[in-house]
Write an enzyme that holds these catalytic residues in place. Structure first.
Site, PDB file in Angstrom:
ATOM      1  N   ASP A 120       0.817  -1.225   0.000  1.00  0.00           N
ATOM      2  CA  ASP A 120       0.000   0.000   0.000  1.00  0.00           C
ATOM      3  C   ASP A 120       0.846   1.269   0.000  1.00  0.00           C
ATOM      4  O   ASP A 120       0.308   2.373  -0.023  1.00  0.00           O
ATOM      5  CB  ASP A 120      -0.956  -0.002   1.206  1.00  0.00           C
ATOM      6  N   ARG A 178      22.193   0.919  -2.693  1.00  0.00           N
ATOM      7  CA  ARG A 178      22.387  -0.351  -1.980  1.00  0.00           C
ATOM      8  C   ARG A 178      23.126  -1.337  -2.870  1.00  0.00           C
ATOM      9  O   ARG A 178      23.242  -1.129  -4.082  1.00  0.00           O
ATOM     10  CB  ARG A 178      21.011  -0.983  -1.677  1.00  0.00           C
ATOM     11  N   ASP A 247      19.289  -5.727  -0.531  1.00  0.00           N
ATOM     12  CA  ASP A 247      18.664  -4.415  -0.742  1.00  0.00           C
ATOM     13  C   ASP A 247      18.671  -3.582   0.538  1.00  0.00           C
ATOM     14  O   ASP A 247      18.316  -2.411   0.512  1.00  0.00           O
ATOM     15  CB  ASP A 247      17.226  -4.570  -1.259  1.00  0.00           C
ATOM     16  N   ASP A 257      17.427   0.436   7.408  1.00  0.00           N
ATOM     17  CA  ASP A 257      16.254  -0.410   7.527  1.00  0.00           C
ATOM     18  C   ASP A 257      16.167  -1.111   8.867  1.00  0.00           C
ATOM     19  O   ASP A 257      16.739  -2.176   9.070  1.00  0.00           O
ATOM     20  CB  ASP A 257      16.202  -1.433   6.391  1.00  0.00           C
TER      21      ASP A 257
HETATM   22  P1  AMP Z   1      12.004  -4.025   3.397  1.00  0.00           P
HETATM   23  O1  AMP Z   1      11.791  -5.404   3.905  1.00  0.00           O
HETATM   24  O2  AMP Z   1      11.371  -2.959   4.246  1.00  0.00           O
HETATM   25  O3  AMP Z   1      13.432  -3.736   3.103  1.00  0.00           O
HETATM   26  O4  AMP Z   1      11.210  -3.928   2.026  1.00  0.00           O
HETATM   27  C1  AMP Z   1      11.432  -4.808   0.966  1.00  0.00           C
HETATM   28  C2  AMP Z   1      10.704  -4.318  -0.265  1.00  0.00           C
HETATM   29  O5  AMP Z   1       9.300  -4.283  -0.041  1.00  0.00           O
HETATM   30  C3  AMP Z   1      11.095  -2.928  -0.718  1.00  0.00           C
HETATM   31  O6  AMP Z   1      11.069  -2.924  -2.111  1.00  0.00           O
HETATM   32  C4  AMP Z   1       9.996  -2.085  -0.154  1.00  0.00           C
HETATM   33  O7  AMP Z   1       9.835  -0.882  -0.881  1.00  0.00           O
HETATM   34  C5  AMP Z   1       8.789  -2.983  -0.317  1.00  0.00           C
HETATM   35  N1  AMP Z   1       7.727  -2.658   0.656  1.00  0.00           N
HETATM   36  C6  AMP Z   1       7.749  -2.882   1.969  1.00  0.00           C
HETATM   37  N2  AMP Z   1       6.616  -2.469   2.546  1.00  0.00           N
HETATM   38  C7  AMP Z   1       5.831  -1.963   1.577  1.00  0.00           C
HETATM   39  C8  AMP Z   1       4.527  -1.387   1.534  1.00  0.00           C
HETATM   40  N3  AMP Z   1       3.783  -1.235   2.636  1.00  0.00           N
HETATM   41  N4  AMP Z   1       4.067  -0.974   0.336  1.00  0.00           N
HETATM   42  C9  AMP Z   1       4.801  -1.115  -0.773  1.00  0.00           C
HETATM   43  N5  AMP Z   1       6.015  -1.658  -0.800  1.00  0.00           N
HETATM   44  C10 AMP Z   1       6.546  -2.079   0.363  1.00  0.00           C
HETATM   45 MG    MG Z   2      14.560  -2.246   2.612  1.00  0.00          MG
END
Ligand code: AMP
Ligand code: MG
Length: 526
Positions: A120, A178, A247, A257
């Site tokens: 979202d 990254r 990432d 993160d």
């Molecule tokens: P993360 O685990 O936070 O590093 O996120 C991994 C991937 O999921 C990244 O590409 C984020 O942008 C995407 N992502 C995480 N949460 C959301 C969200 N609520 N809506 C859209 N993309 C998300």
């Molecule tokens: Mg991330």
């Protein structure tokens, strides 16, 4: 208002997607880092909270912003995903701070982007507050990490396992490039893109390498070195990142993160908090190995830039990976030598550290308290040595003058009493404590060739924090905040911003959780 100079937006179109934040219904400012704003020269001194809420929710774009979502790929728990990208983060732009360092200003949770996939594009209050606290704790601990500039309630609900208040976090980073950014171009066979990206990060993070003989190999080496040192620092404060996907590993060497991250309470080298890390891939002890694995993925991407001869490129990359291991080992032992108060280097030091960690593991000793109590013990030893009374002092006196006074039992002297109390307090943290008790004379004996016991104790207090953002404290702050009470969040933030201090009103933040307060799992912010 913001002195923007947006270099990333000048890169080729395929590096990002231009996208505007999606307005939220009722933004309310809940935290703002005024000192950081000044450091970034944002000219927000006169700006009222409602206006700040408009800006840091994305409802009002500051003039000069060029909002964009960055493209990147990444290995998530070992699985390659060729397209991730900023799914809920929007880079507003860059400013050059007072120190001359270019910093990204990014809104996290500002709405969907072309990279959102099924997400979202939003963030919930809990993870936003967690990231705020942990980022600022890292800054105060002196460990490289992205910073927290602002947190805003959106006024809109977000739907996770439960309905939660939505929030937007403003992150400041040396850059958001990254390992996964390189993977994005490598996966597409886009060598020109790779080269542009590598040149970009060299000019941004390692300008001294520009024009050198083998700049891309040198860059790889720098990134490996920064990550090896960073991870050693994590281990030194008992930090578990929790989601070390490629990432989530920066080129700058900043921690990024803070989703399911957590600090150890009791020491357990295989500890995992994250609910999604079922195999323990990112356990405390696995972090250096994973760091090296991630650097190997970066090296693979850079191969076409390292040498025309593939064999030579692979050899060069392997050299870097070996260097990662060596740099990590050196940084790790340096970190723990400091923690133990050692100024000189002995080959047996690693064994001495391991022996303490092993006693901590067996004794389920609290990581932070153990080292902080060791500082107290060092101070008590110093006082006793000065008085010529305590065990450490007696040893000195014996070797120097042979003048012992057997008619006085140590505990008759106040400094000896203090020393015994400090020793008891240290050992109390271990159950069982026998290994720790056996370790203490080894530690003390190690100082026979070093002077300056008083300075040592003071030095140890500047490297072993009393206050870390403990999980149960973060959870309590989040629960209170979601009921509208920000006081616990603000108090915790203030406490973690002074990690080495001994303020009596912060004493409660030094304490380990009681059994019923213990947090067993942490969750990603997604
Ligand atoms: P993360 O685990 O936070 O590093 O996120 C991994 C991937 O999921 C990244 O590409 C984020 O942008 C995407 N992502 C995480 N949460 C959301 C969200 N609520 N809506 C859209 N993309 C998300
Ligand atoms: Mg991330």
């Amino acid at each position: 208002m913001f002195p923007f100079d947006n270099s990333y937006s000048r890169l080729p179109d395929r590096f990002f997607s231009s996208v505007y934040p999606e307005p939220v219904s009722a933004p309310v400012l809940i935290a703002f880092n005024r000192a950081l704003a000044e450091n970034l020269r944002l000219n927000l001194d006169e700006t009222d909270p409602q206006r700040l809420a408009e800006i840091f929710s994305g409802n009002t774009l500051p003039p000069g912003a060029s909002p964009l979502a960055m493209a990147y790929a990444g290995h998530q728990f070992g699985q390659f995903v060729p397209q991730l990208g900023d799914g809920r983060a929007i880079l507003l732009g860059e400013v050059v701070d007072e120190a001359g360092i270019r910093r990204d200003i990014q809104l996290k949770g500002a709405g969907p982007t072309p990279f959102s996939r099924r997400g979202d594009g939003r963030a919930a209050l809990g993870p936003v507050l967690r990231e705020y606290i942990v980022s600022e704790a890292f800054a105060a601990l002196g460990i490289p990490a992205t910073r927290a500039l602002a947190a805003v309630l959106s006024g809109d609900p977000v739907y996770r396992e439960t309905v939660q208040p939505g929030a937007i976090f403003t992150r400041v980073a040396a850059s958001h490039v990254r390992v996964g950014t390189f993977q994005y171009f490598a996966a597409r066979g886009d060598v020109e893109g790779l080269r542009s990206l590598a040149d970009y990060v060299i000019s941004r993070h390692d300008p001294d390498l520009a024009g050198s003989e083998a700049p891309y190999l040198a860059l790889l080496n720098r990134v490996a070195g920064r990550q090896a040192q960073l991870i050693a620092r994590w281990l030194g404060v008992g930090f578990i990142h929790g989601v070390m996907n490629t990432d989530n590993m920066t080129i700058s060497g900043e921690t990024i993160d803070f989703g399911p991250c957590a600090f150890l309470d009791e020491y357990d080298q295989m500890k995992v908090f994250s609910s999604i890390d079922q195999q323990g891939r990112y356990a405390y002890r696995n972090q250096p190995g994973i760091g090296q694995w991630n650097i190997a993925r970066l090296a693979e991407c850079l191969l076409p830039l390292l040498d025309e001869d593939e064999q030579k490129a692979v050899e060069a990359a392997n050299g870097v990976l070996k260097g990662f291991g060596e740099t990590f080992q050196a940084a790790w032992i340096a970190t723990f030598r400091e923690k133990l108060g050692l100024e000189t280097e002995e080959p047996e030091d690693a064994e001495l550290v391991q022996a303490l960690l092993s006693a901590m593991q067996d004794g389920r000793a609290d990581f932070t308290l153990t080292f902080r109590r060791l500082c107290d013990l060092a101070a008590a030893d110093a006082a006793a040595a000065r008085a010529g009374g305590g065990q450490a002092g007696r040893q000195d006196a014996t070797t120097r003058t042979g003048d012992e006074r057997p008619d006085e039992t140590p505990a008759d002297q106040p400094d000896d009493r203090r020393r015994l109390e400090a020793e008891a307090a240290f050992l109390e943290g271990f159950a069982p404590w026998q290994k720790a008790e056996a370790w203490l004379p080894l530690w003390r004996a190690r100082f026979s060739g070093e002077d300056g016991a008083v300075e040592r104790a003071a030095r140890m207090r500047r490297t072993n924090p009393a206050i870390i953002p403990r999980n149960h404290r973060i959870e309590a702050a989040i629960v209170a905040a979601s009921e509208g009470d920000l006081a616990p969040f603000n108090r915790l933030l203030e406490a973690v911003s002074d990690p080495y201090g001994d303020r009596p009103d912060h004493a409660e933040f030094t304490e380990a959780p009681r059994d019923e307060e213990r947090v067993l799992r942490t969750f990603c912010g997604t």
